[in-house]
Design a protein around this motif. Structure first.
Motif, PDB file in Angstrom:
ATOM      1  N   VAL A 126      44.748  42.327  37.610  1.00  0.00           N
ATOM      2  CA  VAL A 126      43.869  41.854  36.541  1.00  0.00           C
ATOM      3  C   VAL A 126      42.477  41.638  37.134  1.00  0.00           C
ATOM      4  N   ILE A 127      41.471  42.222  36.496  1.00  0.00           N
ATOM      5  CA  ILE A 127      40.082  42.068  36.940  1.00  0.00           C
ATOM      6  C   ILE A 127      39.274  41.499  35.781  1.00  0.00           C
ATOM      7  N   ILE A 128      38.672  40.346  36.029  1.00  0.00           N
ATOM      8  CA  ILE A 128      37.833  39.688  35.022  1.00  0.00           C
ATOM      9  C   ILE A 128      36.397  39.688  35.540  1.00  0.00           C
ATOM     10  N   THR A 129      35.502  40.232  34.764  1.00  0.00           N
ATOM     11  CA  THR A 129      34.103  40.349  35.161  1.00  0.00           C
ATOM     12  C   THR A 129      33.242  39.472  34.272  1.00  0.00           C
ATOM     13  N   GLN A 130      32.440  38.622  34.892  1.00  0.00           N
ATOM     14  CA  GLN A 130      31.516  37.779  34.127  1.00  0.00           C
ATOM     15  C   GLN A 130      30.425  38.662  33.519  1.00  0.00           C
ATOM     16  N   LEU A 131      30.204  38.502  32.233  1.00  0.00           N
ATOM     17  CA  LEU A 131      29.230  39.323  31.536  1.00  0.00           C
ATOM     18  C   LEU A 131      27.876  38.628  31.480  1.00  0.00           C
ATOM     19  N   THR A 132      26.823  39.438  31.406  1.00  0.00           N
ATOM     20  CA  THR A 132      25.487  38.892  31.189  1.00  0.00           C
ATOM     21  C   THR A 132      25.333  38.540  29.705  1.00  0.00           C
ATOM     22  N   GLU A 133      24.241  37.831  29.380  1.00  0.00           N
ATOM     23  CA  GLU A 133      24.013  37.479  27.985  1.00  0.00           C
ATOM     24  C   GLU A 133      23.885  38.716  27.113  1.00  0.00           C
ATOM     25  N   PRO A 157      59.149  29.081  18.839  1.00  0.00           N
ATOM     26  CA  PRO A 157      59.429  28.141  19.929  1.00  0.00           C
ATOM     27  C   PRO A 157      60.718  28.461  20.670  1.00  0.00           C
ATOM     28  N   SER A 158      61.609  29.247  20.054  1.00  0.00           N
ATOM     29  CA  SER A 158      62.885  29.560  20.690  1.00  0.00           C
ATOM     30  C   SER A 158      62.800  30.739  21.646  1.00  0.00           C
ATOM     31  N   LEU A 159      61.614  31.357  21.784  1.00  0.00           N
ATOM     32  CA  LEU A 159      61.453  32.485  22.698  1.00  0.00           C
ATOM     33  C   LEU A 159      61.756  32.028  24.119  1.00  0.00           C
ATOM     34  N   SER A 160      62.607  32.776  24.826  1.00  0.00           N
ATOM     35  CA  SER A 160      63.017  32.332  26.156  1.00  0.00           C
ATOM     36  C   SER A 160      63.289  33.522  27.057  1.00  0.00           C
ATOM     37  N   GLY A 161      63.203  33.277  28.372  1.00  0.00           N
ATOM     38  CA  GLY A 161      63.465  34.312  29.362  1.00  0.00           C
ATOM     39  C   GLY A 161      62.771  33.989  30.669  1.00  0.00           C
ATOM     40  N   THR A 162      62.780  34.951  31.582  1.00  0.00           N
ATOM     41  CA  THR A 162      62.149  34.777  32.890  1.00  0.00           C
ATOM     42  C   THR A 162      61.271  35.979  33.185  1.00  0.00           C
ATOM     43  N   LEU A 163      60.011  35.709  33.494  1.00  0.00           N
ATOM     44  CA  LEU A 163      59.057  36.761  33.829  1.00  0.00           C
ATOM     45  C   LEU A 163      58.756  36.697  35.323  1.00  0.00           C
ATOM     46  N   THR A 164      59.003  37.803  36.025  1.00  0.00           N
ATOM     47  CA  THR A 164      58.710  37.890  37.455  1.00  0.00           C
ATOM     48  C   THR A 164      57.603  38.911  37.666  1.00  0.00           C
ATOM     49  N   MET A 165      56.535  38.481  38.362  1.00  0.00           N
ATOM     50  CA  MET A 165      55.418  39.371  38.682  1.00  0.00           C
ATOM     51  C   MET A 165      55.385  39.589  40.185  1.00  0.00           C
ATOM     52  N   ALA A 166      55.675  40.809  40.612  1.00  0.00           N
ATOM     53  CA  ALA A 166      55.720  41.127  42.040  1.00  0.00           C
ATOM     54  C   ALA A 166      54.430  41.822  42.445  1.00  0.00           C
ATOM     55  N   GLY A 167      53.711  41.212  43.406  1.00  0.00           N
ATOM     56  CA  GLY A 167      52.481  41.818  43.900  1.00  0.00           C
ATOM     57  C   GLY A 167      51.292  41.622  42.994  1.00  0.00           C
ATOM     58  N   LEU A 168      51.198  40.450  42.357  1.00  0.00           N
ATOM     59  CA  LEU A 168      50.077  40.169  41.462  1.00  0.00           C
ATOM     60  C   LEU A 168      48.767  40.085  42.240  1.00  0.00           C
ATOM     61  N   LYS A 169      47.730  40.728  41.697  1.00  0.00           N
ATOM     62  CA  LYS A 169      46.391  40.635  42.261  1.00  0.00           C
ATOM     63  C   LYS A 169      45.421  40.307  41.133  1.00  0.00           C
ATOM     64  N   LEU A 170      44.785  39.137  41.241  1.00  0.00           N
ATOM     65  CA  LEU A 170      43.849  38.675  40.230  1.00  0.00           C
ATOM     66  C   LEU A 170      42.458  38.576  40.856  1.00  0.00           C
ATOM     67  N   THR A 171      41.491  39.237  40.227  1.00  0.00           N
ATOM     68  CA  THR A 171      40.128  39.255  40.757  1.00  0.00           C
ATOM     69  C   THR A 171      39.156  38.770  39.687  1.00  0.00           C
ATOM     70  N   TYR A 172      38.289  37.825  40.089  1.00  0.00           N
ATOM     71  CA  TYR A 172      37.224  37.369  39.198  1.00  0.00           C
ATOM     72  C   TYR A 172      35.896  37.750  39.826  1.00  0.00           C
ATOM     73  N   GLN A 173      35.099  38.502  39.079  1.00  0.00           N
ATOM     74  CA  GLN A 173      33.810  38.975  39.578  1.00  0.00           C
ATOM     75  C   GLN A 173      32.683  38.240  38.858  1.00  0.00           C
ATOM     76  N   PRO A 174      32.132  37.175  39.522  1.00  0.00           N
ATOM     77  CA  PRO A 174      31.008  36.466  38.900  1.00  0.00           C
ATOM     78  C   PRO A 174      29.712  37.252  39.084  1.00  0.00           C
ATOM     79  N   LEU A 175      28.697  36.856  38.327  1.00  0.00           N
ATOM     80  CA  LEU A 175      27.402  37.508  38.448  1.00  0.00           C
ATOM     81  C   LEU A 175      26.749  37.151  39.787  1.00  0.00           C
ATOM     82  N   SER A 177      27.456  37.451  42.864  1.00  0.00           N
ATOM     83  CA  SER A 177      28.253  36.736  43.855  1.00  0.00           C
ATOM     84  C   SER A 177      29.437  37.603  44.267  1.00  0.00           C
ATOM     85  N   GLU A 178      30.048  37.229  45.395  1.00  0.00           N
ATOM     86  CA  GLU A 178      31.214  37.958  45.873  1.00  0.00           C
ATOM     87  C   GLU A 178      32.413  37.692  44.967  1.00  0.00           C
ATOM     88  N   PRO A 179      33.266  38.671  44.795  1.00  0.00           N
ATOM     89  CA  PRO A 179      34.449  38.464  43.947  1.00  0.00           C
ATOM     90  C   PRO A 179      35.416  37.461  44.557  1.00  0.00           C
TER      91      PRO A 179
END
Length: 205
Positions: A126-133, A157-175, A177-179
């Motif tokens: 997941v890559i989230i990039t900060q946007l300019t105005e 509300p009765s939704l149920s289960g188990t979610l496994t995320m293997a090798g998650l990589k989350l990146t936030y790119q601010p204006l 600045s380094e990610p």
């Protein structure tokens, strides 16, 4: 008199024949419909079928979705491979190597099952990039922007289960600045129901 009687008998004989022909047509249509329903997961798992599913989702969501491979089953598990989502207008992009939902069948979903069992996502990014105005969406951007009158999605509300995320990589790119990156070897989200969610993370920044 005998001649007229023969004409009447022919008319009576034609009616059962017409009914029999109509019955065969109805039975053929029912069989054809049953075959199409039975083959629906197989047809949707083909290239054209997958593109049709993607187009349905694209028409209802912002951004652009692509799926390389889709494997559906009425009574078996579901697998999705090569998922990519890109929404530059919101500074969001994501990809998943594969999604394996081995415990939920299409029949379960159609009959209202709220238990999705074990779902495994491999190599989600997941890559989230900060946007300019200037890049921010205007409030009147059209149908892609939810209206104030629209109701939020209601999750059962009765939704149920188990979610496994293997090798998650989350990146936030601010204006200007380094990610900032978050790498996780394995994350487990246990959902007995939506009112009681447990997170387990093994990650580093």
């Amino acid at each position: 008199d005998h001649h007229g009687s023969g004409v009447d008998h022919s008319a009576h004989e034609a009616k059962p024949k017409n009914r029999s022909k109509l019955l065969r047509i109805v039975l053929a249509l029912i069989v054809l419909l049953a075959v199409l329903v039975a083959l629906a997961p197989t047809l949707l798992s083909t290239g054209p079928g997958t593109r049709w599913v993607v187009s349905l989702i694209d028409n209802r969501t912002p951004g652009e979705l692509t799926i390389d491979d889709l494997s559906l089953s009425w009574f078996g598990g579901q697998t999705v491979s090569g998922v990519d989502y890109d929404d530059p207008a919101r500074g969001l992009s994501a990809s998943v190597g594969s999604i394996d939902a081995s415990d939920i069948s299409l029949f379960d979903l159609l009959t209202g099952s709220r238990r999705f069992g074990q779902v495994t996502m491999t190599d989600p990014v997941v890559i989230i990039t900060q946007l300019t105005e200037e890049e921010h969406l205007p409030q009147d951007a059209g149908a892609d922007v939810p209206s104030e009158a629209s109701e939020p999605m209601q999750w059962p509300p009765s939704l149920s289960g188990t979610l496994t995320m293997a090798g998650l990589k989350l990146t936030y790119q601010p204006l200007n600045s380094e990610p900032i990156e978050l790498n996780a070897t394995q994350d487990v989200i246990d959902i007995p129901d939506l009112r009681d969610i447990t997170f387990g993370f093994d990650a580093f920044v």
